[in-house]
Design an enzyme around this catalytic site. Sequence first.
Site: not given
Ligand SMILES: Cc1ncc(COP(=O)(O)O)c(C=O)c1O
Length: 392
Positions: A189
């Site tokens: 990110k």
């Molecule tokens: C659209 C979306 N939602 C949720 C997540 C989950 O994020 P995290 O890995 O910080 O839990 C991601 C992770 O890449 C994502 O791309």
Amino acid sequence: MSGVRVRQDFLIFGAPRLPEEAIAAVVETLRSGWLGTGPRVAAFEEAFARYLGAPHAVAVGSCTAALHLALKILGVGPGDEVVTTPLTFAATANVIVHTGARPVFADVDERTGNLDPEAVAAVITPRTRAIIVVHYAGRPCPMDRFRDLAERHGLFLIEDAAHALEAWYRGRKIGTWGDMAAFSFYPTKSLTTGEGGMLATARSEWAERARVLRLHGLSRDAWKRYSEEGAIDYEVVEPGFKYNMTDIQAAMGLAQMSYLERWLERRARLWTLYQEGLRDLPGLILPPEATEGVHARHLYTIRVDPGEAPFDRDRLARWLHQARIGTGIHYKALHLHPFYQQAYGYRRGMFPRAERISDQTLSLPLTAHMEEEDVLYVVEVMRALWRGEAVG
Ligand SMILES: Cc1ncc(COP(=O)(O)O)c(C=O)c1O
């Protein structure tokens, strides 16, 4: 024989750009005597809330944790339905399953990849409690339409803003339109804390509940118990989770806040180089701009139309890998995965627009870590492949 010289080092998909201040802030935290949730988490939350223009931001261990807490706090549970997109990462729908509610998918707008408000309206039932929108690739969803829809049906609106930290829609930051919003600081990110996430909301009681639920449901967190602020006792007021963020992560995140817009500009420049270099390749569909507002440009997603292009997406991904270029697929639509098919009876054919994207999409590397020559290399390799030359 190809004229392209294959690069030596592998172009990693999603490599982050970390300013030296972020590295120094982590080292300073490691030396500070306080590594857990403490003053740096509080400072990061404050800076983040200010950046968003949101009254409250609560730092957690991941975006997944933030989404899970949002649903718990809104009281979503067994017997409820939550509508979301099949074109997302598993976490968005998995957290619905974890609450005991049913994930209900609706198809996307094929141009933007975002949930289609009309498709959402068509699947709302008396059991629907919430809608989770995902700002796919960083492109803002039409939030005024989703707000109207949620208000009309008495539903909560949650924004999965994992891709959309820098995005805006109609003069308001993405993350301030929904009842709650979740952000990700996963390594790919634009702001990363290694792992991490943030829950944003305008409601102080929801923010307070999130602070309790992120740390086992304790009435007083460790900083309040062990620092000079502190009374050392605590009570468990509900069974919470281990979803807190550490000061090590927060120090890293806080140091990146002032770089966000600079890195977005840099990604925009790289994006333009891709668009200019690839625009005339037959069967290649390039990603659109935001219909309205500011695109966070998290993912550069191309589509390979197998009827028009000389090969399909999977073959292109393999060839790019041979040319030492990392790519990603965002996403294989969730209703095509075995769990969602077996548990809820989803099958291919139900969401044709998401399926076409799922079958054809490929994300090329795009982060502020990259140099212009990295993009020009990817373009050169793609053009050679389209000419029928072997690369790698
Ligand atoms: C659209 C979306 N939602 C949720 C997540 C989950 O994020 P995290 O890995 O910080 O839990 C991601 C992770 O890449 C994502 O791309």
